[in-house]
Design a protein around this motif. Structure first.
Motif, mmCIF file in Angstrom:
data_model
loop_
_atom_site.group_PDB
_atom_site.id
_atom_site.type_symbol
_atom_site.label_atom_id
_atom_site.label_comp_id
_atom_site.label_asym_id
_atom_site.label_seq_id
_atom_site.Cartn_x
_atom_site.Cartn_y
_atom_site.Cartn_z
ATOM 1 N N TRP A 1 -5.388 -1.670 9.866
ATOM 2 C CA TRP A 1 -4.249 -0.839 9.779
ATOM 3 C C TRP A 1 -4.281 0.055 11.135
ATOM 4 O O TRP A 1 -5.423 0.360 11.497
ATOM 5 C CB TRP A 1 -4.136 -0.275 8.798
ATOM 6 N N ASP B 1 -3.858 4.945 -2.489
ATOM 7 C CA ASP B 1 -3.829 3.865 -3.343
ATOM 8 C C ASP B 1 -4.509 4.538 -4.843
ATOM 9 O O ASP B 1 -4.057 4.035 -5.738
ATOM 10 C CB ASP B 1 -4.142 2.527 -3.165
ATOM 11 N N LEU C 1 -3.883 8.246 9.464
ATOM 12 C CA LEU C 1 -3.028 7.216 8.903
ATOM 13 C C LEU C 1 -4.020 7.015 7.578
ATOM 14 O O LEU C 1 -5.259 6.601 7.664
ATOM 15 C CB LEU C 1 -2.729 6.009 9.430
ATOM 16 N N LYS D 1 0.770 -1.275 0.143
ATOM 17 C CA LYS D 1 -0.046 0.035 -0.023
ATOM 18 C C LYS D 1 0.745 1.289 -0.008
ATOM 19 O O LYS D 1 1.917 1.276 0.511
ATOM 20 C CB LYS D 1 -0.895 0.200 1.096
ATOM 21 N N LEU E 1 0.818 4.720 1.500
ATOM 22 C CA LEU E 1 0.107 5.385 2.931
ATOM 23 C C LEU E 1 1.011 6.829 3.028
ATOM 24 O O LEU E 1 2.083 6.965 2.689
ATOM 25 C CB LEU E 1 0.569 4.366 3.877
ATOM 26 N N LEU F 1 -7.345 4.884 7.614
ATOM 27 C CA LEU F 1 -7.320 3.813 8.147
ATOM 28 C C LEU F 1 -7.141 3.674 9.590
ATOM 29 O O LEU F 1 -7.817 2.979 10.222
ATOM 30 C CB LEU F 1 -5.986 3.090 7.784
ATOM 31 N N ASP G 1 -4.797 5.727 3.384
ATOM 32 C CA ASP G 1 -4.405 4.934 2.083
ATOM 33 C C ASP G 1 -4.562 5.733 0.843
ATOM 34 O O ASP G 1 -5.627 6.320 0.522
ATOM 35 C CB ASP G 1 -5.615 3.850 2.083
#
Length: 660
Positions: free
Chosen positions: A462, A380, A376, A351, A353, A409, A378
């Motif tokens: 996560w 992507d 945090l 991932k 991040l 996350l 993601d």
């Protein structure tokens, strides 16, 4: 801001190259320039940031799984044992701290009469960055090598960033010193000081005992001036990106091209998000679009340079900087008070991040335990068509939790059961390594340590997990602290992680080195390497085949790679070739080399006349080259567990569509 260290004009020639840096450092430590002779700012829209309860000035003495292994007050030039004790402090405020291999750099927000006019401190951290075990830290010591002076007390020195080779640093200056009462200049309520006081500086630190300002730009394009900046190479050219602006009109990212040969900075672009860009991607009203910060790295998925822009209430934006003159927005994570964003320098569990910090100003701090957040996220989906909406931060609505609306996350919130309810506990600058270890400076409560943990076997998602903290204040004289601030805790502006050692920058206390029980020391010591390209021609006939030679001189074996235009074809050599989606082609040598010459062969285009650039050259330890989960990344953290980019090893050539 001018140099005020000793300089022998007869022996003051510049010396470059990583292999000579240790000798230069030893010479600087032996001669130690005379202590030279910065500003103060919140840099945030409309208010300052109080640091704690002035009625409770007790000295904090609390840490968890962390110990201080080095400290320097920056009171003067010399080792900590001689000029860096608590009772010999810097008088005024300090701001950002950055570390590059053997050197550390700290900017000064302000300097009073006791230590007048300082703007930048240069110090030796090699005892820590070259330690091969934690045991070696027992005898390690920080040494201040020199200061560069601030020639304009209206102008505070804010961010400092370092070139890939550590030969230059870039300093942001803002005309906001009056905000702390350090100088009676302008109107502190509305930042009414001259834009001419704002500046971006390039400082040559190739001789760390004798740093010199080589370029200064004071463009009329900004009002409050640059609060933060970042250096990054793109297509073999060096760029500095600055973030600034206290409102939606002036808030944005300015792009400067740094010409190393001419030692000059030239403005090439300005970008800001607009109503059209944001249409359909921000669900709420934006009442403060303040471009606070930027970090840039080569994306671990695409290999292209992506910028992470903290845009206050307009959220965190990811932008494609492949063409610095034409910035392309890719994605936005919706949040308020986006203050500092750092991408993880490589993929974790496949991932992409990033972590974005939310800073609480005085107008909202303390409400319902909201004492500063880290999210945090993601990222992507950042390279999809158009601008991708990555979701909304969970604190935007009371009933939102991480994961409820998009790519968030996890989040970390500082809340110690009301223990610090009278403090403004604000998250600040952070750093992340390739294993997902994270360190952060935090207003009023010191340095914190985290790990980014993937989903576990029990089905948990996560997590951004706190692993310890350091909160031990320094008993510096109260009159030395910024604006009479309390000495109750370490008031840390930033923290960076190098070789398992965390270096926090204390606004009131100076520079420190911390060791955490779970962060191993000795896995990221510097590699001393010189890579030089040999070019046999500057003009090629169309369709011609040419040999590319790269000479290597390192203190240990390294892997090497080069970059060529996408229209050039590799036709020979023990190399692997990776085409980056029409952006550049990366050529990686199969052989490890400590000393010698590497070769491969290319065929240039056969049907056009055009100019091309080869480079830059990069190198890595074989373990980093082979074990990283992605071949690209880095830039946000200059470590030797990543590919390192060499400055100035490029070549510009012309291909002529005719027989030569």
């Amino acid at each position: 801001m001018t140099n005020d260290t000793n300089f022998d004009g007869a022996n003051g020639a510049r010396t470059g190259g990583e292999r000579t840096r240790r000798a230069i450092l030893e010479a600087a430590g032996a001669t130690l320039g005379v202590a030279a002779v910065g500003g103060v700012a919140s840099g945030h829209p409309g208010h300052g940031v109080p640091l704690g309860d002035p009625e409770d000035p007790g000295l904090a003495d609390d840490s968890e799984r962390t110990e201080e292994v080095g400290y320097h007050s920056l009171g003067g030039v010399g080792p900590a044992s001689l000029s860096g004790s608590e009772d010999e402090p810097h008088y005024g405020g300090l701001s950002e701290l950055r570390v590059h291999d053997d050197l550390g750099f700290v900017t000064a927000l302000s300097s009073r009469d006791e230590t007048p006019g300082r703007g930048l401190a240069v110090f030796d951290v090699s005892d820590f960055t070259r330690a091969e075990s934690r045991a070696e830290l027992e005898h390690a010591e920080l040494t201040c090598l020199s200061f560069v002076s601030n020639d304009n007390p209206n102008s505070s020195c804010m961010d400092v960033k370092v070139s890939d080779d550590g030969e230059y640093v870039f300093v942001c200056k803002q005309p906001v010193a009056a905000l702390s009462g350090e100088y009676a200049v302008g109107d502190a309520d509305d930042h009414d000081t001259s834009p001419e006081d704002a500046a971006l500086l390039a400082v040559d630190v190739s001789d760390p005992g004798n740093p010199m300002i080589v370029s200064r730009v004071n463009p009329g394009i900004w009002a409050l001036g640059p609060h933060n900046c970042w250096h990054h190479q793109i297509g073999g050219q060096e760029y500095v990106f600055t973030a600034h602006g206290a409102d939606g009109v002036t808030a944005g990212i300015n792009v400067f091209e740094f010409d190393r040969e001419a030692e000059s900075l030239a403005h090439v672009n300005f970008w800001k998000f607009g109503a059209e860009t944001a249409q359909g991607h921000l669900t709420g009203e934006v009442d403060a679009a303040y471009a606070h910060d930027i970090a840039v790295q080569d994306d671990p998925v695409t290999g292209k340079p992506y910028g992470y822009v903290s845009y206050w209430n307009a959220g965190t934006w990811i932008v494609d900087l492949s063409d610095p003159a034409d910035v392309e927005p890719l994605a936005v994570f919706e949040m308020d008070r986006s203050h500092h964003t750092v991408p993880v320098p490589t993929l974790l569990e496949g991932k992409r991040l990033f972590v974005s910090g939310h800073e609480n100003p005085d107008s909202t701090a303390g409400q319902d335990g909201d004492t500063g957040f880290y999210y945090l996220v993601d990222a992507d989906g950042a390279e999809g068509d158009g601008v991708t909406h990555l979701g909304r931060a969970s604190n935007l609505e009371d009933d939102l939790e991480p994961g409820d609306d998009g790519a968030e996350l996890d989040r970390w919130i500082f809340n110690r059961d009301g223990e610090f309810e009278n403090f403004v506990l604000s998250a600040h600058n952070l750093d992340i390594d390739v294993d997902g270890r994270m360190v952060a400076g935090h207003y009023c409560v010191g340095a914190f340590f985290y790990t980014i943990d993937p989903p576990g076997e029990n089905g948990d998602g996560w997590s951004l997990t706190e692993r310890g903290f350091f909160r031990e204040g320094k008993d510096v004289p109260e009159e030395s602290t910024r604006d009479g601030r309390t000495t109750a805790t370490p008031y840390y502006w930033s923290a960076v992680l190098r070789n398992g050692v965390t270096f926090p920058g204390g606004i009131n206390s100076g520079a420190a080195a911390l060791a955490h029980d779970e962060f191993p020391v000795g896995e990221d010591t510097p590699v001393d390497a010189v890579l030089e390209r040999e070019s046999n021609a500057s003009i090629f006939a169309a369709g011609q085949t040419s040999q590319v030679r790269i000479h290597v001189d390192a203190d240990e074996p390294v892997r090497v790679r080069d970059r060529i235009p996408v229209s050039w074809k590799v036709v020979g050599g023990d190399v692997s070739v990776d085409e980056l989606d029409g952006y550049r082609t990366v050529v990686t040598f199969d052989e490890e080399m400590r000393e010698g010459t590497l070769r491969y062969y290319v065929q240039v285009p056969d049907d056009e006349t055009d100019g091309y650039r080869l480079g830059p050259v990069e190198y890595a330890r074989p373990s980093a080259a082979d074990e990283l989960p992605a071949p690209y990344g880095g830039g946000a953290t200059a470590t030797h567990r990543l590919w390192r980019t060499v400055n100035d090893e490029i070549v510009d050539v012309t291909v002529a569509a005719l027989d030569l």
